[in-house]
Design an enzyme around this catalytic site. Structure first.
Site, PDB file in Angstrom:
ATOM      1  N   SER A  80       0.801  -1.229   0.000  1.00 14.29           N
ATOM      2  CA  SER A  80       0.000   0.000   0.000  1.00 14.29           C
ATOM      3  C   SER A  80       0.834   1.280   0.000  1.00 14.29           C
ATOM      4  O   SER A  80       0.327   2.343  -0.358  1.00 14.29           O
ATOM      5  CB  SER A  80      -0.946   0.009   1.197  1.00 14.29           C
ATOM      6  OG  SER A  80      -0.229   0.137   2.415  1.00 14.29           O
ATOM      7  N   LYS A 151       0.431   5.013   6.689  1.00 16.75           N
ATOM      8  CA  LYS A 151      -0.109   5.789   5.574  1.00 16.75           C
ATOM      9  C   LYS A 151       0.549   7.174   5.570  1.00 16.75           C
ATOM     10  O   LYS A 151       1.247   7.561   6.492  1.00 16.75           O
ATOM     11  CB  LYS A 151      -1.634   5.951   5.681  1.00 16.75           C
ATOM     12  CG  LYS A 151      -2.415   4.646   5.778  1.00 16.75           C
ATOM     13  CD  LYS A 151      -2.351   3.814   4.512  1.00 16.75           C
ATOM     14  CE  LYS A 151      -3.113   2.501   4.684  1.00 16.75           C
ATOM     15  NZ  LYS A 151      -2.903   1.596   3.525  1.00 16.75           N
TER      16      LYS A 151
END
Length: 279
Positions: A80, A151
C-alpha cells in the site's frame, strides 16, 4: 623400639606428603590439583550461561523500552505504500516526533492505531498469544497488529481534501497537490470524494493508491475514515532493513504551497460533480 624407629624414619618423608600444607601456605597439593581441574573446565574470560542469560534478558528489556518510548521497528506487510515503502521493509518509527507539542503534518508518513476508525475494536481471544505477538512486533520480528497501519497524511484538521479536479488531480484547500511519490501510472483516486477534516483528525492515504485501503474506504465507518491524532504511534523516519534500502524515509514538498484552512471554515456544498461534502 621398632615402632619408634619406623616413626622416626617416616618423619622426614612427610615433607613430600601430597596432603601436607606447603611452606608457601598454598594448601594441600591434592586440593590445588582439584581447583586447577575445575578452573580448566571453563576457559578464562568465557561467560557462564547465567551471565549470558542475564545479558540477553537485559538487552531484550532495553530494546522493549526503546521501542515503547523512543523508536519502534515495524514490518511492512503490504504494497500500500509503494514505492516509498516495500513489502518486507523494517522501518523505525520515531515515537518522540509528536510527543512535545508537535503534530502530524501533511506529507508525513505515520503509523497509527486504526481501532475505531479503520477497524472495529474486538476483544483479544488469546491474551498470552497476543502478548507474545506484541512483543515480537515491538522488536520488528513479526507483522504488526491488525489494527496498526502506515499511511501518508494528506489532510489535517480543518483541511478540505478533494479528488479529483478536471485534470484528475488532488487538491487541498483549493490548491493542486502534485504527488510525485505515487506509484507511476496510479491516479490520485479512482473514487471521487470531497471531505473536510474535523479538528484533531487526519485524512490519510497510501502512496500506491490502487492497492491501498485508506481513509477513502472508510468514509461510511465510524469516524468517517478520519484518524484521531492521539491514535498516531509515531512518524516513519528510517528504513532499517534490508541493508540495501538502509536510508531515511524521503520527505516531500508536495504540500508546501497548500495554505492553512480558512478561519471561518470552508463553504459547504460539493466541489466535485457527483460528490458531497462530509464535514
Amino acid at each position: 623400639m621398632d615402632t619408634e624407629a619406623q616413626h622416626t624414619e617416616r618423619g622426614p618423608s612427610s615433607d613430600t606428603d601430597p596432603d601436607r600444607e606447603s611452606d608457601t601456605g598454598e594448601g594441600p597439593r591434592s586440593a590445588r590439583v582439584s581447583e586447577d581441574s575445575a578452573a580448566s573446565d571453563e576457559p578464562d574470560g568465557a561467560p557462564s550461561w547465567r551471565r549470558t542469560l542475564l545479558v540477553g534478558a537485559a538487552c531484550v528489556a532495553f530494546l522493549l523500552l526503546m521501542s515503547h518510548f523512543v523508536a519502534q521497528p515495524f514490518l511492512i506487510p503490504s504494497r500500500s505504500m509503494e514505492p516509498t515503502l516495500q513489502v518486507g521493509d523494517r522501518i523505525l518509527v520515531n515515537k518522540l516526533a509528536y510527543r512535545f507539542g508537535d503534530e502530524p503534518r501533511r506529507g508525513d508518513v505515520v503509523v497509527f492505531d486504526g481501532t475505531g476508525s479503520f477497524v472495529r475494536e474486538e476483544p483479544e481471544d488469546d491474551p498470552v498469544g497476543g502478548l507474545l505477538r506484541d512483543g515480537a512486533a515491538a522488536l520488528g520480528l513479526a507483522e504488526p497488529a491488525e489494527t496498526d497501519f502506515v499511511k501518508r497524511v494528506v489532510g489535517t484538521g480543518g483541511d478540505r481534501v478533494v479528488c479529483c479536479d478536471e485534470d484528475g488531480r488532488l487538491t487541498v484547500n483549493g490548491t493542486v497537490v502534485v504527488e510525485r511519490y505515487l506509484v507511476p501510472g496510479d491516479q490520485p483516486s479512482a473514487v471521487p470524494f470531497d471531505i473536510v477534516v474535523p479538528p484533531d483528525r487526519l485524512w490519510v492515504m497510501g502512496d500506491h493508491r490502487s492497492q491501498s485501503s485508506d481513509s477513502r474506504d472508510h468514509l461510511g465507518s465510524p469516524g468517517g475514515g478520519m484518524v484521531p491524532v492521539d491514535k498516531v504511534v509515531g512518524r516513519a523516519d528510517w528504513i532499517a532493513w534490508p541493508f540495501g534500502r538502509w536510508s531515511g524515509v524521503a520527505g516531500t514538498d508536495a504540500f508546501d504551497a497548500v495554505p492553512a484552512p480558512p478561519t471561518g471554515g470552508h463553504p459547504t456544498g460539493p466541489a466535485v460533480p457527483g460528490t458531497g461534502s462530509r464535514g
